[in-house]
Design a protein around this motif. Structure first.
Motif, PDB file in Angstrom:
ATOM      1  N   PRO A 192      14.356   3.612  11.490  1.00  0.00           N
ATOM      2  CA  PRO A 192      13.846   2.864  12.641  1.00  0.00           C
ATOM      3  C   PRO A 192      13.629   1.405  12.278  1.00  0.00           C
ATOM      4  O   PRO A 192      13.222   1.076  11.159  1.00  0.00           O
ATOM      5  N   CYS A 193      13.941   0.519  13.238  1.00  0.00           N
ATOM      6  CA  CYS A 193      13.771  -0.918  12.977  1.00  0.00           C
ATOM      7  C   CYS A 193      12.305  -1.262  12.685  1.00  0.00           C
ATOM      8  O   CYS A 193      12.018  -2.119  11.850  1.00  0.00           O
ATOM      9  N   SER A 194      11.386  -0.621  13.391  1.00  0.00           N
ATOM     10  CA  SER A 194       9.957  -0.874  13.193  1.00  0.00           C
ATOM     11  C   SER A 194       9.456   0.020  12.065  1.00  0.00           C
ATOM     12  O   SER A 194       9.378   1.245  12.222  1.00  0.00           O
ATOM     13  N   GLN A 195       9.137  -0.595  10.945  1.00  0.00           N
ATOM     14  CA  GLN A 195       8.684   0.172   9.795  1.00  0.00           C
ATOM     15  C   GLN A 195       7.186   0.459   9.900  1.00  0.00           C
ATOM     16  O   GLN A 195       6.411  -0.344  10.445  1.00  0.00           O
ATOM     17  N   PRO A 196       6.734   1.600   9.389  1.00  0.00           N
ATOM     18  CA  PRO A 196       5.310   1.938   9.476  1.00  0.00           C
ATOM     19  C   PRO A 196       4.462   1.022   8.596  1.00  0.00           C
ATOM     20  O   PRO A 196       4.944   0.466   7.601  1.00  0.00           O
ATOM     21  N   GLY A 197       3.217   0.862   8.979  1.00  0.00           N
ATOM     22  CA  GLY A 197       2.283   0.105   8.160  1.00  0.00           C
ATOM     23  C   GLY A 197       1.770   0.947   7.002  1.00  0.00           C
ATOM     24  O   GLY A 197       2.202   2.085   6.790  1.00  0.00           O
ATOM     25  N   LEU A 198       0.841   0.383   6.262  1.00  0.00           N
ATOM     26  CA  LEU A 198       0.293   1.076   5.090  1.00  0.00           C
ATOM     27  C   LEU A 198      -1.226   1.013   5.127  1.00  0.00           C
ATOM     28  O   LEU A 198      -1.812  -0.051   5.351  1.00  0.00           O
ATOM     29  N   GLU A 199      -1.856   2.147   4.929  1.00  0.00           N
ATOM     30  CA  GLU A 199      -3.313   2.227   4.824  1.00  0.00           C
ATOM     31  C   GLU A 199      -3.658   2.874   3.485  1.00  0.00           C
ATOM     32  O   GLU A 199      -3.111   3.921   3.131  1.00  0.00           O
ATOM     33  N   ILE A 200      -4.561   2.267   2.735  1.00  0.00           N
ATOM     34  CA  ILE A 200      -5.000   2.786   1.448  1.00  0.00           C
ATOM     35  C   ILE A 200      -6.340   3.489   1.642  1.00  0.00           C
ATOM     36  O   ILE A 200      -7.262   2.928   2.238  1.00  0.00           O
ATOM     37  N   ALA A 201      -6.467   4.725   1.166  1.00  0.00           N
ATOM     38  CA  ALA A 201      -7.705   5.479   1.346  1.00  0.00           C
ATOM     39  C   ALA A 201      -7.894   6.435   0.177  1.00  0.00           C
ATOM     40  O   ALA A 201      -6.938   6.815  -0.501  1.00  0.00           O
ATOM     41  N   THR A 202      -9.143   6.808  -0.075  1.00  0.00           N
ATOM     42  CA  THR A 202      -9.434   7.847  -1.064  1.00  0.00           C
ATOM     43  C   THR A 202      -9.499   9.197  -0.367  1.00  0.00           C
ATOM     44  O   THR A 202      -9.732   9.285   0.844  1.00  0.00           O
ATOM     45  N   MET A 203      -9.294  10.261  -1.139  1.00  0.00           N
ATOM     46  CA  MET A 203      -9.303  11.599  -0.565  1.00  0.00           C
ATOM     47  C   MET A 203     -10.729  12.078  -0.300  1.00  0.00           C
ATOM     48  O   MET A 203     -11.604  11.897  -1.154  1.00  0.00           O
TER      49      MET A 203
END
Length: 231
Positions: A192-203
């Motif tokens: 897809p042309c629109s790439q997903p963002g990134l979220e950093i989180a702990t479990m």
């Protein structure tokens, strides 16, 4: 979602066609053993990559663009015996492969010193639906091929009638013989042309427990990934 591959009608009778990658799996995958004894583990029997579904899924992803004709490699030279028709109404070369001079990779961390740089000519124009790009890359997990195709991303919905050719490093200088027509020279993967963002989180504790359950089940039950996560 459908990718449309078009060729000039004068070439249609002689060109190998692009195929789903799942129909172009390498012969060595079919013949490799499913289990082997591992001397490094005191002869314990271990499963091979033939059991690794993600490895096989990568081999099977998208489309394969085939080599247009046999290439004979001998004495550091590439030759072919192919006589396609002259096409007056399209700017298409009649050669199935071209060359890049090493200087074109100046500054890039590529092993070009003393290496032949080729360009596989692609006679197929690929069209992707609006909102999709096409990633052209070396056939995944195919270290057996004597070349390494460089990767490139093309906006195929806007460049839908253009021909994308494939620069490649010739990585096996000792290879001599025939590289047959139909050899996969590039794997095509729609993105897809629109790439997903990134979220950093702990479990969280719940996520840790779920992750542990998944890993333990994968270890304990051969084939669990195929049965559960591909359902």
């Amino acid at each position: 979602m459908k990718i449309i591959a078009r060729c000039h009608p004068a070439l249609e009778p002689i060109l190998p066609t692009p195929v789903p990658a799942a129909r172009a799996l390498p012969h060595w995958l079919r013949t490799m053993p499913a289990e082997v004894a591992a001397p490094t583990l005191s002869g314990m029997t271990v499963r091979t990559l033939k059991h690794c579904l993600p490895f096989i899924d990568a081999l099977s992803l998208g489309l394969m663009i085939p080599l247009a004709t046999d290439l004979t490699v001998e004495g550091g030279e590439i030759a072919w015996d192919w006589d396609p028709p002259v096409i007056a109404d399209a700017p298409l070369t009649r050669a199935p492969v071209g060359l890049h001079v090493p200087e074109q990779a100046t500054g890039a961390p590529l092993p070009v010193d003393g290496q032949l740089m080729v360009k596989f000519i692609n006679f197929w124009a690929l069209e992707a639906p609006e909102g999709w790009d096409l990633l052209f890359t070396h056939p995944l997990n195919r270290a057996d091929l004597p070349f390494r195709t460089l990767s490139g991303l093309v906006s195929a919905d806007r460049f839908r009638l253009g021909y994308v050719h494939f620069p490649a490093l010739w990585t096996d200088p000792g290879f001599e013989g025939v590289l047959p027509a139909g050899t996969p020279v590039a794997q095509v993967i729609a993105l897809p042309c629109s790439q997903p963002g990134l979220e950093i989180a702990t479990m969280s504790e719940a996520v840790i427990a779920e992750s542990r359950h998944i890993q333990e089940t994968l270890q304990a039950e051969p084939g669990h990934y195929r049965k559960s996560y591909r359902a």
